[in-house]
Write an enzyme that holds these catalytic residues in place. Structure first.
Site, short mmCIF file in Angstrom:
data_model
loop_
_atom_site.label_atom_id
_atom_site.label_comp_id
_atom_site.label_asym_id
_atom_site.label_seq_id
_atom_site.Cartn_x
_atom_site.Cartn_y
_atom_site.Cartn_z
N ASP A 32 0.87 -1.18 0.00
CA ASP A 32 0.00 0.00 0.00
C ASP A 32 0.91 1.24 0.00
OD1 ASP A 32 -2.17 1.67 0.03
OD2 ASP A 32 -3.24 0.61 1.60
C1 BGC Z 1 -5.10 3.05 0.20
C2 BGC Z 1 -5.35 2.06 -0.91
C3 BGC Z 1 -5.19 2.72 -2.24
C4 BGC Z 1 -3.83 3.35 -2.33
C5 BGC Z 1 -3.52 4.00 -3.66
C6 BGC Z 1 -3.83 3.83 -0.01
O1 BGC Z 1 -3.67 4.84 0.94
O2 BGC Z 1 -5.07 2.39 1.44
O3 BGC Z 1 -6.63 1.51 -0.76
O4 BGC Z 1 -5.40 1.79 -3.26
O5 BGC Z 1 -3.72 4.33 -1.30
O6 BGC Z 1 -4.27 5.13 -3.87
#
Ligand code: BGC
Length: 767
Positions: free
Chosen positions: A292
């Site tokens: 993430d």
């Molecule tokens: C979130 C994810 C997301 C990623 C990219 C993160 O902060 O937890 O769900 O896909 O950002 O935007």
């Protein structure tokens, strides 16, 4: 012009791969052996820097969910230091970035382009929690297909969805992004979404690779606080939280995203047991895992060491791609020299990223979904809007309907009141990147579209969404400003009351704004914001019948509303066609059929709350005050609305549960049948739910578990027999040794309209 360029570059790419001994046509008819040979051939030409470059995923455009953004993207692309880009869409930008990778980098390796396409791309569907309330896998799968078609039209080949995290704590803002509390239902939805996105063959130009998130257990955050610690027993993990991720693997999901939280004390992003032993060895996952947003760097905050140490740990655990933080890019080569990671570990991660590109058909045609002509058609089409309206209607849950006040007549005077009644920006819900709120249908417009001039519609805003300055500042941190009315609160209430007094019925459109749920939007108080409750109280004093239309990204605590409102229609955040869909349901063009997939508590003190709880040694039966029971002295144990609950404009009655056998042995099966009758005045859809209880076992089991459901449509007076085939697969659970099996004894089959309103029959099953 752009198309010509694309064709030229595609031809150039094909020539290049013929040059290195690979036939692009054969590649699209991929077999594992061909893919292996292709990737091995390519990797034999790559330097260590180029291999590490493939593991680097950068964000371009505005920072989405973290404070770090990548810089020097074009230069890094030329040097082969980037494997993929996310956060942008549109063939113009994506075409240029792919051009740099294809024409100016040494090995011309195409990029992956990712985006958070969560509940639609241009055409926005209800938030996932709302979508799950449809209990309709066909609609859900098709919504993912529409999203993929629109997103590929704008160059995207990878979506960060589905989010399949089980959540049982509505304080957690991201409960809105998932499918609720139940592992079995969550698994069906996970499969439907993966199939909808990937379309059976990811080389198709309108298919995207799914990225299942957040692996794993993110929804178990302590106290519902965002990014918080998760600590749960292995049995609970296997039985209740892991099944949807496993279902997504079985459906062929191409990629996974690791979660921010810890699991058994080790953050998911550096958890070898999770990413390698469980995901790959036990479940047989063949795709790649991305972290993430800056989650590799955040391992340092978790206390695992400096950037070099944590990057090595993550790679060794089985993480293949590093999102935004560039820890891999900055440190893996050094770690290799110092013997902290091996060449084989870097090669394995690089291979998995390249395989993903191969499976998407990007080596055959790096421009397969970068076509401005197709992009022009990616706009909201009438057909997609019509479908979004249908999905939204099916997602609404009728929580209360005293005296059958709904559906409303298309006549008389209707007072439309509330901060969400004449609003576009809050209709789409959380996680909307390409959807345009201006193109959404407001509730007032939808009602006018549906009733025309047959009814007199009055409007008053009544209040702002919130007057709490902290909530206001935190919820509207990014992006669109709240459309605030500057008048004093009392003046707005007075106007609303005067408007209500002129009407036959009040429709109060209230609740949470889009950004009160979603990422980084946990709430400790899950009431309707105070300002709006004050408005509702003033409206209730008028004595006019009130229909409350509720916007929410989570179960809210609604005991006051349940007592004082005449009807409550939960519409979540309905998406582009919000107003039209709401009006269709309010005025009876569609009879609501949604059922909640996450329990609504009476009070925030009851959470986490879910139907499949254990009995405890001192069960409480809710039959009045008792001492020394597992209960509260100030509130009932039962929720306000149980899992699976939702009313209809008609009524359904259930007959007794009939079992084809009550004594079974070994692999025998049985059929459980129930007669369902539409006893009301309207045609309606019912979701008939099957639960099974296992009262005696070697471990303490949940009081009941959902095993199946059937959706039926009945005309007034019509009856239908609904049958379920039950096998030993429905009896299995993880025992104390984490063995998945069933144990002989008594089982209770429960069939009904929601988790706490079922008819039951018992049976004995021997080994
Ligand atoms: C979130 C994810 C997301 C990623 C990219 C993160 O902060 O937890 O769900 O896909 O950002 O935007």
């Amino acid at each position: 012009m752009k198309t010509c360029l694309s064709i030229k570059v595609a031809a150039f790419a094909a020539a290049f791969f013929i040059l290195i001994g690979i036939n692009s046509e054969a590649q699209t008819k991929s077999s594992d052996a061909k893919m292996d040979a292709f990737v091995s051939g390519l990797m034999s030409k790559m330097t260590i820097d180029e291999k590490i470059g493939q593991l680097n995923l950068v964000v371009s455009g505005p920072a989405l969910t973290g404070s770090t953004v990548n810089t020097g993207v074009a230069e890094k692309l030329k040097k082969g230091e980037i494997g993929g880009i996310f956060g942008v869409y549109g063939t113009n930008f994506i075409g240029k970035a792919q051009d740099i990778a294809m024409k100016q980098s040494r090995l011309h390796i195409p990029l992956k382009f990712g985006l958070d396409v969560i509940h639609g791309h241009r055409t926005i569907f209800p938030i996932p929690l709302g979508m799950s309330a449809t209990w309709d896998m066909g609609l859900i799968q098709r919504s993912a297909r529409v999203a993929a078609t629109e997103a590929t039209g704008e160059g995207i080949n990878w979506v960060f969805s589905p989010m399949v995290d089980i959540a049982r704590d509505p304080r957690w803002g991201r409960i809105s992004e998932g499918n609720g509390e139940d592992p079995w239902l969550g698994s069906q939805i996970a499969k439907a979404m993966v199939k909808g996105y990937q379309n059976g063959d990811m080389t198709k130009s309108d298919a995207v690779m799914a990225c299942v998130k957040h692996f794993a257990l993110y929804g178990g955050a302590e106290a519902g606080r965002e990014y918080n610690t998760v600590d749960m027993s292995l049995i609970k993990m296997y039985q209740d939280y892991l099944p949807p991720y496993k279902a997504a693997v079985d459906a062929g999901a191409g990629s996974f995203m690791s979660s921010f939280n810890t699991i058994n004390g080790v953050p998911a992003t550096a958890n070898h047991w999770l990413l390698t032993d469980l995901l790959r060895k036990q479940w047989g996952f063949k795709g790649f895992v991305v972290s993430d947003y800056t989650a590799v760097n955040e391992l340092s905050n978790h206390g695992l060491g400096d950037l070099q140490t944590v990057s090595a740990l993550a790679l060794k655990a089985g993480l293949d791609m590093d999102m935004v933080g560039e820890g891999f890019l900055a440190t893996l080569k050094k770690s290799l020299k110092e013997g902290k990671v091996t060449q084989a570990e870097i090669d394995l991660a690089c291979r998995r990223v390249l395989e993903a590109k191969y499976k998407l058909g990007l080596f055959a045609d790096p421009y397969k979904s970068i076509n401005p002509d197709v992009e022009k058609k990616a706009e909201l089409t009438d057909e997609n809007r019509k479908f979004a309206r249908e999905v939204a209607e099916h997602s609404f849950v009728l929580l209360k309907n005293k005296g059958q006040i709904l559906p409303l007549k298309k006549s008389g005077t209707i007072a439309l009141i509330g901060p969400l009644a004449d609003n576009h920006s809050e209709m789409l819900g959380t996680w909307v990147i390409a959807g345009d709120p201006k193109k959404s249908v407001s509730v007032i417009d939808g009602i006018k579209n549906v009733v025309g001039s047959n009814a007199n519609i009055l409007y008053a805003r009544g209040s702002n969404i919130t007057d709490d300055s902290l909530l206001n500042a935190r919820a509207w941190f990014f992006g669109m400003r709240q459309e605030r009315d500057k008048r004093p609160a009392q003046e707005m209430i007075d106007e609303a009351v005067a408007t209500a007094q002129k009407a036959d019925v009040v429709v109060a459109v209230v609740g949470e704004s889009a950004n009160m749920s979603g990422e980084s939007a946990s709430r400790s108080d899950i009431n309707i914001p105070e300002t709006q409750r004050t408005l509702l109280k003033a409206l209730a004093k008028t004595g006019k019948p009130i229909v409350m239309v509720l916007f929410n990204g989570r179960p809210l605590t609604l005991p006051w509303e349940d007592e004082h409102m005449d009807a409550i229609l939960d519409v979540w955040a309905p998406g582009t066609e919000a107003g039209n869909a709401i009006a269709d349901v309010l005025f009876g063009n569609y009879n609501p059929s949604g059922k909640i997939t996450a329990t609504f508590p009476r009070s925030v003190g009851q959470v986490p709350i879910y139907y499949a709880h254990k009995n405890t040694g001192r069960p409480f039966d809710d039959k009045g005050a008792a001492k020394f029971k597992s209960d509260y002295i100030d509130i009932a144990n039962s929720p306000l609305y149980p899992f699976g609950y939702g009313l209809s404009y008609t009524t359904f009655s259930y007959g007794d549960v009939k079992l084809s056998k009550t004594r079974l042995k070994g692999d025998e099966t049985l059929t459980a049948t129930v007669m369902v009758t539409n006893t009301g005045k309207y045609a309606g859809e019912e979701t008939v739910q099957l639960y099974i209880s296992d009262p005696v076992a070697s471990i303490s089991r949940s009081v009941e578990e959902l095993k199946d459901f059937k959706k039926i449509t009945l005309q007034p007076g019509e009856q239908k027999e609904v049958s379920f085939r039950i096998t030993t697969a429905d009896l299995k659970f993880y025992n104390a040794n984490l063995k998945y099996d069933w144990e002989p004894g008594e089982f209770i089959v429960r069939i009904g309209t929601n988790s706490s309103d079922t008819h039951s029959a018992a049976l004995q099953w021997k080994k």
